[in-house]
Design a protein around this motif. Structure first.
Motif, PDB file in Angstrom:
ATOM      1  N   SER B  12     -24.399  19.839 -11.453  1.00  0.00           N
ATOM      2  CA  SER B  12     -24.281  18.380 -11.451  1.00  0.00           C
ATOM      3  C   SER B  12     -23.353  17.968 -10.299  1.00  0.00           C
ATOM      4  O   SER B  12     -22.694  18.806  -9.701  1.00  0.00           O
ATOM      5  CB  SER B  12     -23.779  17.886 -12.801  1.00  0.00           C
ATOM      6  N   PRO B  13     -23.320  16.668  -9.983  1.00  0.00           N
ATOM      7  CA  PRO B  13     -22.511  16.237  -8.840  1.00  0.00           C
ATOM      8  C   PRO B  13     -21.062  16.705  -8.955  1.00  0.00           C
ATOM      9  O   PRO B  13     -20.458  16.588 -10.019  1.00  0.00           O
ATOM     10  CB  PRO B  13     -22.588  14.707  -8.915  1.00  0.00           C
ATOM     11  N   GLY B  14     -20.539  17.230  -7.877  1.00  0.00           N
ATOM     12  CA  GLY B  14     -19.152  17.672  -7.850  1.00  0.00           C
ATOM     13  C   GLY B  14     -18.955  19.136  -8.167  1.00  0.00           C
ATOM     14  O   GLY B  14     -17.867  19.675  -7.955  1.00  0.00           O
ATOM     15  N   ASP B  15     -19.982  19.807  -8.665  1.00  0.00           N
ATOM     16  CA  ASP B  15     -19.833  21.228  -9.008  1.00  0.00           C
ATOM     17  C   ASP B  15     -19.578  22.060  -7.754  1.00  0.00           C
ATOM     18  O   ASP B  15     -20.258  21.897  -6.749  1.00  0.00           O
ATOM     19  CB  ASP B  15     -21.098  21.749  -9.701  1.00  0.00           C
ATOM     20  N   TYR B  31     -16.703  20.221   2.121  1.00  0.00           N
ATOM     21  CA  TYR B  31     -15.328  19.733   2.177  1.00  0.00           C
ATOM     22  C   TYR B  31     -14.462  20.902   2.643  1.00  0.00           C
ATOM     23  O   TYR B  31     -14.060  21.723   1.834  1.00  0.00           O
ATOM     24  CB  TYR B  31     -14.855  19.257   0.795  1.00  0.00           C
ATOM     25  N   ARG B  36     -20.050  21.681  -2.368  1.00  0.00           N
ATOM     26  CA  ARG B  36     -20.254  21.085  -3.683  1.00  0.00           C
ATOM     27  C   ARG B  36     -21.608  20.402  -3.777  1.00  0.00           C
ATOM     28  O   ARG B  36     -22.118  19.880  -2.790  1.00  0.00           O
ATOM     29  CB  ARG B  36     -19.147  20.058  -3.963  1.00  0.00           C
ATOM     30  N   LEU B  38     -24.227  17.511  -4.661  1.00  0.00           N
ATOM     31  CA  LEU B  38     -24.171  16.044  -4.614  1.00  0.00           C
ATOM     32  C   LEU B  38     -25.054  15.414  -5.677  1.00  0.00           C
ATOM     33  O   LEU B  38     -24.963  14.228  -5.940  1.00  0.00           O
ATOM     34  CB  LEU B  38     -24.616  15.541  -3.238  1.00  0.00           C
ATOM     35  N   VAL B  39     -25.935  16.206  -6.274  1.00  0.00           N
ATOM     36  CA  VAL B  39     -26.857  15.639  -7.258  1.00  0.00           C
ATOM     37  C   VAL B  39     -26.978  16.541  -8.479  1.00  0.00           C
ATOM     38  O   VAL B  39     -26.499  17.675  -8.489  1.00  0.00           O
ATOM     39  CB  VAL B  39     -28.280  15.426  -6.667  1.00  0.00           C
ATOM     40  N   LEU B  40     -27.664  16.005  -9.462  1.00  0.00           N
ATOM     41  CA  LEU B  40     -28.034  16.788 -10.633  1.00  0.00           C
ATOM     42  C   LEU B  40     -29.325  17.512 -10.299  1.00  0.00           C
ATOM     43  O   LEU B  40     -30.314  16.887  -9.936  1.00  0.00           O
ATOM     44  CB  LEU B  40     -28.247  15.839 -11.818  1.00  0.00           C
ATOM     45  N   GLY B  41     -29.300  18.833 -10.366  1.00  0.00           N
ATOM     46  CA  GLY B  41     -30.510  19.565 -10.014  1.00  0.00           C
ATOM     47  C   GLY B  41     -30.311  21.055 -10.111  1.00  0.00           C
ATOM     48  O   GLY B  41     -29.340  21.522 -10.710  1.00  0.00           O
ATOM     49  N   LYS B  54     -31.969  21.353  -5.478  1.00  0.00           N
ATOM     50  CA  LYS B  54     -33.210  20.612  -5.695  1.00  0.00           C
ATOM     51  C   LYS B  54     -32.945  19.567  -6.760  1.00  0.00           C
ATOM     52  O   LYS B  54     -32.639  19.907  -7.895  1.00  0.00           O
ATOM     53  CB  LYS B  54     -34.287  21.574  -6.178  1.00  0.00           C
TER      54      LYS B  54
END
Lengths: 243, 249
Positions: B12-15, B31, B36, B38-41, B54
Motif C-alpha cells: 500500500s502507499p508508503g510501504d 527518497y 516506497r 505510491l499505490v495500492l497494488g 502494479k
C-alpha cells in the motif's frame, strides 16, 4: 464548570477505557459503487463515510491549475449526526474543517501527476461523537488509496487530550466537551511526518511532547487497521468471482 | 541493498520496498536510498533490481499510440467530444474520422451521435493539451455499430490482452468471437453467436477479477475446454445485452 469526574484516580475513564486506550475502530474500503474510491470508519460512536471522485476534468474550468491537480474536500455533517438537528448548510466550523482536512491530505497525494484536474473527497459524518476530523482524515486516505491515486504514504490521524491533568488518547464527546485540552494529530506513519496538528485548550511543553508520543502510538495501531482494510478489499475482489 | 517485500506481494502507499540502489519504475517513489510504493497494488521485481508496483485500481492515463474505445459525449462544428475514461476529455476531429466529411457542408451528426462508441487511437497527448483521437490510422478503427462494449478496470487491461496479445487471441480462437480491447478499459466483443458472446463477457470479467493472480491462463483454458465439451461450467445468464459501462462521465 463541570463537577463530573472524567478520570478516576486509578486511571479509568467514563467509558471504562484506560488513558492510552483507543475506542473500538472498524474500517471498510470499497463499499460504494458510483465513485473512484470509498471508505467507511467507525471510531467509537463516530461514524463517517468517505467517497473519492477523480481525477476528473475541473468544472468550473477556472478552478483548474496548470501544474497540478486540485484537491477539493468537503467535510459535512449529516443533519441527523448530532443529538440536535444540524442544519445541512455548511457551517463556519465545517468550512474550516474542510480546509484543515485538505491540508492534512495534500502533502501525501502526488497532485502534480494530474495537472488541470480535480480530485474530490467527500467526507460525510453520519454520527458525531468527537474525533470526526481525525477519523475523516484516516478514512479519506483509505478512499484515495482505493481509487488508485498515487500517494507518498497513507495519512492516519487521532486526537489526544488532557483530563484531570493527564494526557489521554482518543477523546469521546463527553471528554472533548469537559476535558482540559483536545489535540488532533495527523501523520504519514511511514515517512514520519506530521500533516495536521491543532490544539484546543492548554498543554505544557512537556504535555505536548507526551501527547505527540501517545498520538504516535495510537496512529501506528490505526495504520495497521488501515492496511488490513485495504488487504481485505484486495482479497475480496478475487473471491467474488470464484463463488 | 535489501528488498523488504516479496514478488507479487500486496503493498500500500508508503510501504518500504527496498533500500539501496535499484531502478524504480511504475508507482515507486525514491527518497534518497529508500524505495516506497505510491499505490495500492502488487509489487513486481524484475531482473533482481527493477522495482515496480502494479496498481489494483486507478485512472486511465492516455499515451500516444494507445488503442482506445471512446463514447461520444458532445458534438461541435468540426469534431466530437469523447469520453475515454481518462481525467481528460478527448477530441475526435471530423478530419480524423474514416469517411470523407466536409465539416462545413456536412452535419457530422450523421456519422456519429451522442452515445455512440468509436474505436480509435490516441494521436496526440502530452498532459498540457487534451488528447486527440484518430480513427484513420488503421483499418480496424472506426465507429462501433455491432456487438457489445463492456467496461473493465483500466489497470487490468494488460492481463486481458496477455503477453503479445496471447489472452485475446486465445479467446478469439477458442470461442470464435472477435474481441478488441481498448487500453482505457473498454472491451468490444463481436460474435454471430449470442451464447459465445456471453461466455466471452463472462471470461473477461473473470480475467479482470483475477488479474493479479498467477496461473490465470491455464484456468481460462480449462474453462474453455469445459465449455467446448458442452458442459456449462458456470452460469452465463446474467450478462446484459446493452452493457452501458457504469462509472462516472
Amino acid at each position: 464548570m463541570s463537577s463530573q469526574i472524567l478520570l478516576s484516580p486509578d486511571g479509568i475513564r467514563t467509558d471504562g477505557r484506560r488513558i492510552d486506550e483507543m475506542r473500538k475502530v472498524k474500517m471498510e474500503v470499497g463499499l460504494l459503487k458510483n465513485c473512484s474510491g470509498s471508505a467507511y470508519i467507525e471510531q467509537g460512536k463516530t461514524k463517517i463515510i468517505v467517497a473519492v471522485h477523480g481525477p476528473r476534468e475541473a468544472h468550473p474550468k477556472y478552478l483548474a491549475l496548470p501544474h497540478r491537480a486540485v484537491l477539493r474536500t468537503r467535510y459535512h455533517m449529516a443533519p441527523f449526526s448530532t443529538s440536535e438537528r444540524k442544519s445541512p448548510a455548511p457551517s463556519r466550523r465545517e468550512i474550516e474543517l474542510t480546509k484543515v482536512i485538505r491540508e492534512a491530505l495534500e502533502p501525501a497525494v502526488l497532485l502534480e501527476e494530474f495537472p488541470k484536474t480535480v480530485i474530490d473527497v467527500f467526507i460525510e459524518v453520519l454520527q458525531a461523537d468527537a474525533g470526526t476530523r481525525s477519523a475523516g482524515v484516516t478514512a479519506a486516505s483509505l478512499a484515495l488509496a482505493e481509487a488508485g491515486i498515487p500517494m507518498r504514504d497513507l495519512v492516519t490521524a487521532v486526537a489526544v487530550g488532557k483530563l484531570e491533568g493527564k494526557v489521554v488518547l482518543d477523546l469521546n464527546e463527553e471528554e472533548d466537551e469537559h476535558g482540559q485540552a483536545d489535540m488532533p494529530v495527523a501523520m504519514m506513519p511511514n515517512i514520519n511526518k506530521i500533516t495536521l496538528l491543532q490544539l484546543n485548550g492548554r498543554l505544557t511543553g512537556e504535555e505536548l511532547k507526551e501527547g505527540l508520543e501517545v498520538a504516535r502510538k495510537g496512529i501506528s495501531q490505526l495504520y495497521q487497521m488501515q492496511k488490513q482494510a485495504l488487504t481485505m478489499r484486495y482479497s475480496a475482489t478475487v473471491q467474488q468471482e470464484e463463488e | 541493498m535489501s528488498i523488504f517485500v516479496e514478488h507479487r506481494q500486496l503493498v500500500s502507499p508508503g510501504d518500504l520496498l527496498a533500500k539501496g540502489k535499484f531502478r524504480a519504475e511504475h508507482n515507486v517513489g525514491v527518497y534518497g536510498d529508500e524505495y516506497r510504493s505510491l499505490v495500492l497494488g502488487s509489487f513486481e521485481l524484475r531482473e533482481g533490481n527493477v522495482l515496480s508496483v502494479k496498481a489494483l485500481r486507478g485512472p486511465y492515463i492516455p499515451r500516444r499510440g494507445d488503442k482506445v474505445i471512446g463514447e461520444v459525449t458532445d458534438i461541435s462544428m468540426g469534431s466530437w467530444t469523447m469520453d475515454i475514461r481518462a481525467p481528460y476529455e478527448a477530441t475526435l476531429p471530423a478530419g480524423r474520422f474514416p469517411a470523407r466529411i466536409n465539416p462545413v457542408l456536412d452535419d457530422i451528426r450523421r456519422y456519429l451521435s451522442v452515445g455512440d462508441y468509436v474505436f480509435a487511437e490516441v494521436a496526440e497527448f502530452d498532459r498540457s493539451r487534451p488528447p486527440i483521437l484518430d480513427a484513420t490510422l488503421s483499418r480496424e478503427y472506426g465507429p462501433i455499430r455491432d456487438g457489445v462494449v463492456i467496461a473493465v478496470e483500466p489497470t487490468r487491461v494488460p492481463r486481458i490482452i496477455g503477453k503479445k496479445g496471447s489472452m485475446v487471441q486465445l479467446l478469439n480462437r477458442e470461442l470464435g468471437v472477435n474481441i478488441n480491447v481498448g487500453q482505457n478499459g473498454f472491451v468490444w466483443i463481436r460474435s454471430q453467436d449470442k451464447e459465445k458472446r456471453a461466455v466471452a463477457v463472462q471470461l473477461i470479467r473473470k480475467i479482470e477479477a483475477e488479474a493479479h493472480t498467477s496461473g490465470l491462463t491455464s484456468r481460462i483454458e480449462e474453462f474453455l475446454r469445459a465449455f467446448k465439451n458442452g458442459s456449462q461450467p458456470e452460469s452465463t445468464q446474467n450478462v446484459q445485452e446493452t452493457s452501458k459501462p457504469e462509472g462516472e462521465g
